[in-house]
Design an enzyme around this catalytic site. Structure first.
Site, short mmCIF file in Angstrom:
data_model
loop_
_atom_site.label_atom_id
_atom_site.label_comp_id
_atom_site.label_asym_id
_atom_site.label_seq_id
_atom_site.Cartn_x
_atom_site.Cartn_y
_atom_site.Cartn_z
N GLY A 48 0.81 -1.22 0.00
CA GLY A 48 0.00 0.00 0.00
C GLY A 48 0.84 1.26 0.00
O GLY A 48 2.06 1.23 0.14
N GLY A 76 2.57 3.72 1.50
CA GLY A 76 3.10 3.96 2.84
C GLY A 76 3.64 5.36 3.00
O GLY A 76 3.88 5.84 4.11
N ARG A 120 3.35 13.73 -7.91
CA ARG A 120 3.44 12.81 -9.04
C ARG A 120 2.10 12.74 -9.76
O ARG A 120 1.05 12.75 -9.12
CB ARG A 120 3.83 11.42 -8.52
CG ARG A 120 3.96 10.38 -9.59
CD ARG A 120 4.76 9.19 -9.12
NE ARG A 120 4.04 8.38 -8.14
CZ ARG A 120 4.54 7.23 -7.65
NH1 ARG A 120 5.72 6.80 -8.02
NH2 ARG A 120 3.85 6.56 -6.77
N ASP A 154 4.40 -4.60 -7.46
CA ASP A 154 3.77 -3.36 -6.97
C ASP A 154 4.31 -2.13 -7.70
O ASP A 154 3.79 -1.04 -7.53
CB ASP A 154 3.96 -3.21 -5.46
CG ASP A 154 5.40 -3.36 -5.03
OD1 ASP A 154 6.00 -4.41 -5.32
OD2 ASP A 154 5.95 -2.42 -4.43
N ASP A 163 7.39 4.41 -10.26
CA ASP A 163 8.23 4.17 -9.07
C ASP A 163 9.71 4.13 -9.42
O ASP A 163 10.36 3.09 -9.46
CB ASP A 163 7.80 2.90 -8.33
CG ASP A 163 6.67 3.22 -7.36
OD1 ASP A 163 6.17 4.35 -7.38
OD2 ASP A 163 6.31 2.34 -6.56
#
Ligand code: AMP
Ligand code: MG
Length: 492
Positions: free
Chosen positions: A88, A90, A174, A250, A260
């Site tokens: 998730g 975080g 972002r 993820d 990411d």
């Protein structure tokens, strides 16, 4: 001044199990480092207002704009092959969604904006260095024409974050067409929540693949579509020498955007085994492994979708396998087409993949710089004498000469004139990539000396990667041996 984010949120309207409602944690003294003004305008936001003190407070998470419904998204994921049922957001909070000038729905997310229920042992914060790295590399990818999340802003928080040492804290704003990942599907599948998987799949189809809403088997078509986009994305990465570094499920986006940016990096000299990430000790996410890993991640997505395919598990599995078996072809056709363009080939011949591979092999053997080899080859297409520029990049230049003779023969068979070939090649072979040593120099100046001039200069160079920029041509050069950066860090 009042706040003007034209939010139209849809994810926050999904069932409560999809996220946790949580506001950003206010920070001491927001200071805007960079606003991406063209992107702000494209999103329908007023750049002048975002640059005001009030705007900076919002971009730092100190103030929540009207219409925002801040949430941390739930997801799971395989990290280096090991499944974690709950990861998730975080340290990221989705403020909401806006519709951009092209009519595309875009998430606006703050990264590094404080703890959430998914923070586990983390502090929910980000340090300035990784924020600048993500800003630079994601914007470079966008300018190269590769699907990616974008960076709208970087702010310093006025607080320090504790890593090995205290570091200046920062928040990145972002922008993504969504932050839904393979791991988001895994979150529901791991809980046996088939209804959750279905709701998510329907949301994804409506948002990213609307043309599939009314086809015969929409969930099969969804899997095929995601496979296609990921195959093309990874092909694009390889064609510019990009190494993501942490291709966990993820960090694999359902929309097919690069997402990411952690210990990511571009390679200088061509070596398919290149790994930069300090945490990738086995080379799982090495440059040339990326297509294989993408397929592995897509196989995890397919597993999540099985219950939507059929109640007959064997039938569902065989249908999923059939979709997954298309990956190799989708990847290979995108990659080979890209290589043909890089070599300036306008037609398709059987021997082309071997011709391209032989150049790559010669580059590997001779530590030739990946980016410069192709850029200079573009000039060599116009004038064989310009082949000298490429030769110099090879430890043993005869390795290039042998190959170049075959290439000249091959392009000589095509009717296009050399100027057209050169122009076409220069449009796909960048002069400028975010070279590691340049990124590190930017971070060093910013973190240690509060100097952002290099950051601005690098961003300016990388915003036009296919144009010669004579005054700044040094940014195209590979590092000197003492400048080489061999490892990059997540910095989380
Ligand atoms: P990443 O390596 O950035 O893809 O993050 C992997 C997971 O760790 C995600 O669930 C992140 O939200 C979480 N995470 C990373 N850094 C932090 C942090 N500083 N505080 C809280 N969670 C974090
Ligand atoms: Mg991540």
């Amino acid at each position: 001044m009042t706040v003007h984010f034209p939010f139209q949120n849809t994810y926050a309207a999904l069932p409560a199990s999809f996220f946790a409602r949580v506001a950003p944690t206010p920070v001491a003294s927001p200071r805007l480092i960079k606003l991406n003004r063209p992107l702000a305008k494209h999103l329908g936001l007023d750049p002048d207002w975002l640059e005001s003190p009030e705007g900076a407070e919002i971009l730092a998470g100190k103030r929540v704009p009207d219409g925002a419904e801040p949430i941390a998204m739930a997801y799971a994921g395989h990290q280096f092959g090991h499944f974690v049922p709950q990861l998730g957001d975080g340290r990221a909070i989705l403020l909401g969604e806006v519709i951009d000038a092209d009519g595309v729905r875009r998430d606006i997310q703050l990264k590094g904006s404080g703890p959430t229920p998914f923070s586990r042992r983390g502090d929910g914060r980000a340090a300035l260095g990784p924020v600048l790295r993500e800003y630079i590399v994601s914007e470079a990818m966008a300018a190269l024409g590769i699907p990616t999340t974008r960076s709208l802003a970087a702010v310093m928080t006025g607080e320090s974050v504790l890593r090995e040492t205290p570091l200046p804290g920062a928040v990145l704003t972002r922008v993504a067409s969504s932050h839904i990942r393979v791991g988001t599907f895994q979150y529901f599948a791991a809980r046996g929540d088939t209804e959750g998987v279905r709701r998510l799949a329907d949301h994804v189809i409506g948002r990213h693949y609307p043309q599939l809403a009314n086809v015969d088997r929409p969930y099969h078509a969804l899997l095929e579509a995601v496979i296609g986009r990921q195959a093309e994305l990874v092909a694009r990465w390889l064609l510019v020498g990009f190494i993501h570094g942490v291709m966990n499920t993820d960090n694999t986006s359902i929309s097919g955007e690069t997402i990411d940016y952690g210990p990511c990096a571009f390679m200088d000299h061509y070596d398919p085994a290149t790994v930069f990430s300090s945490i990738d000790e086995q080379g799982r996410y090495a440059y040339a492994n990326q297509p294989r890993i993408a397929l592995w991640n897509l196989t995890r997505l397919a597993e999540c979708l099985l219950p939507l395919f059929s109640d007959d598990q064997e039938k569902a599995i065989s249908e999923a396998q059939s979709a997954l078996s298309d990956f190799a072809e989708r990847f290979s056709s995108a990659y080979q087409a890209g290589l043909r363009s890089k070599l300036g080939l306008f037609t398709v011949r059987d021997g082309d993949p071997a011709l391209a591979q032989d150049l790559l092999d010669a580059m590997a053997k001779n530590q030739a710089d990946f980016t410069l080899t192709f850029r200079r080859l573009s000039d060599a297409a116009l004038d064989p004498a310009d082949g000298r520029g490429v030769r110099q990049l090879f430890a043993d230049p005869t390795g290039y000469d042998e190959w170049a003779a075959r290439w000249r023969q091959r392009i000589g068979d095509e009717p296009q004139d050399p100027a057209a070939r050169r122009a076409a090649m220069r449009a796909v072979n960048p002069a400028f990539i975010p070279r590691n040593h340049r990124v590190e120099a930017v971070i060093e100046a910013a973190v240690n000396r509060d100097d952002f001039a290099l950051f601005e200069e690098l961003l300016a160079v990388l915003s036009k990667p296919y144009e010669d920029q004579p005054a700044l041509s040094g940014y195209g050069d590979p590092p000197e041996p003492h400048q080489r950066v061999l490892q990059t860090f997540c910095g989380t």
